[in-house]
Design an enzyme around this catalytic site. Structure first.
Site: not given
Ligand SMILES: *Cc1c(COP(=O)(O)O)cnc(C)c1O
Length: 437
Positions: A121-122, A125, A134, A138, A141, A143, A302, A339, A346
């Site tokens: 997504r980002y 990362r 799990c 929960c 959840c 998911r 969510d 989110d 986020k």
């Molecule tokens: C939360 C999340 C991350 C990590 O986000 P940070 O703000 O760096 O902690 C990475 N990918 C996805 C899809 C996420 O939901």
């Protein structure tokens, strides 16, 4: 204290001759997880009425039940309906309500998945779902759509697909292992997985998100810690939602991780009738920092199917943040995030502290309500940044330069990017212009 009366009573019912060693064996805990209403009734002594039972059967048909004996032992049997542990672990008919605004995959994690197990997504990362299961399910959840679906630990072959994607995507510098719970994998599998990811030269850090210290603290064994220690830098995020969850056993697990040298964070979800109270939240955060965990995020719940009874207005989160900022240690306070539905990621949300602004003064208010002004510098020299770091006096080491283009609002602010506005693709006014051309 580790083996208290409530735990003894449960262990006694599970086995004729229970022993302490079994209770603290995480595999024994998993094997004896509570997965039916009858088992729950038998072990807790709580009895449901026939009608309630029918509703629960319907609920668990759709969203299965699974509670570790340890987490079960934290339930206050005399007041279970209001118990935050019970509410997180045991569902009810409310879960079958689905509102129009709710989605099975509200964060579009499946759509943003370039390969099995990866959500990218980002820019720098990825989220890597390394386990599909799990130790406890929960009820809140995000998911929920997947819970209990195919309860499995993926094979090396399946995990290699994700590893391959990361290896082929040089911008990924941070890999977040999630699931399910990554600590459901056996130790040797975790060792193998971390070794494989570490081999990728552009991966700088690995993070693990786990709820084990909360729902099955005995999973944090000396052997697991020894395996993890081989793979620094490794960041670990836990998921405590209520101060009641920070028990002697949980503290012991956290201490092992902290002594192992892993920076520890915590992500909580804001849940109605569980922790939607500034005093509960503050107590939780204080206990976390006392145990060397730095609160990281507080999530707005969510828009997943079946969670409406857990959701609070965003105002509740802002009210909680208002009660924390300034009132307690800066490092005891999480960032409150929403989110974005649809996969926007986020979005941090806070009370407003800037009240007004002029060309040389900013008017701010503090946590007490004091209004103050900050006089800006008269002689700040505006420097055009054309990203020519070579000729800049800030002396950034050229090998450390981030080559990625400025994205979104960052691009609007940047001198080296000539975007002047961000416009939705289907903007009618511009579509009309195209037609007229
Ligand atoms: C939360 C999340 C991350 C990590 O986000 P940070 O703000 O760096 O902690 C990475 N990918 C996805 C899809 C996420 O939901």
């Amino acid at each position: 204290m580790i083996y208290n009366n409530s735990q003894k009573a449960i262990a006694n019912k599970i086995e004729e001759t229970p022993n302490l060693r079994n209770w603290k064996d995480w595999k024994w805990q998993l094997k004896h997880s509570i997965r039916s209403i009858e088992q729950f009734e038998f072990l807790t002594g709580i009895k449901f009425e026939e009608k309630e039972k029918q509703d629960l059967v319907k609920t668990f048909d759709k969203f299965p039940l699974s509670i570790t004996p340890y987490y079960l032992s934290l339930i206050d049997k005399n007041n279970y309906k209001n118990d935050p542990v019970f509410r997180q672990a045991f569902g009810g008919i409310e879960e079958l309500i689905t509102l129009d605004s709710e989605l099975s995959d509200p964060l579009s994690e499946d759509k943003d998945s370039p390969t099995e197990g990866i959500t990218h997504r980002y820019p720098d990362r990825v989220l890597f779902h390394v386990s599909n299961t799990c130790s406890m399910y929960c009820r809140f959840c995000t998911r929920k759509r997947k819970v209990g679906d195919v309860d499995f630990v993926p094979s090396k072959k399946q995990l290699l697909k994700g590893i391959e994607y990361i290896a082929n995507t040089p911008q990924v510098r941070d890999v977040l292992l999630s699931g399910g719970d990554p600590f459901m994998l056996p130790d040797d599998m975790i060792d193998w997985l971390l070794t494989e990811i570490e081999k990728i030269p552009h991966v700088e850090i690995i993070r693990i998100g786990t709820r084990m210290p909360v729902v099955l603290p005995y999973r944090i064994t000396d052997k697991l810690v020894a395996v993890l220690k081989k793979h620094q830098p490794l960041w670990i995020n836990t998921h405590f939602n209520h101060p009641r969850e920070i028990t002697a056993s949980a503290k012991e697990a956290i201490a092992k991780l902290a002594d192992g040298g892993f920076p520890l964070g915590n992500q909580s979800v804001l849940l109605a009738n569980v922790n939607d109270c500034p005093r509960i939240m503050k107590s939780l955060l204080h206990k976390l920092v006392q145990n060397r965990i730095r609160p990281y995020y507080l999530y707005q719940c969510d828009l997943s199917e079946g969670l409406s009874h857990f959701r609070t207005p965003i105002g509740k989160g802002i009210e909680i943040m208002e009660s924390l900022i300034g009132h307690t240690s800066g490092f005891a306070r999480p960032t409150y995030v929403i989110d974005a539905p649809g996969g926007g990621g986020k979005i941090p949300v806070m009370p407003n502290y800037i009240i007004s602004w002029s060309t040389n003064k900013v008017i701010l208010r503090n946590y007490e309500g004091v209004i103050t002004s900050y006089k800006e510098p008269d002689n700040y020299e505006y420097k055009l940044c054309n990203r020519d770091c070579d000729n800049c006096n800030l002396e950034l080491n050229l090998s450390e330069i981030d080559e990625s283009d400025a994205i979104g609002i960052e691009g609007l602010l940047s001198d080296s990017n000539d975007t002047i506005s961000l416009i939705p693709e289907d903007n009618e006014r511009l579509l009309r212009r195209d037609e007229n051309e």
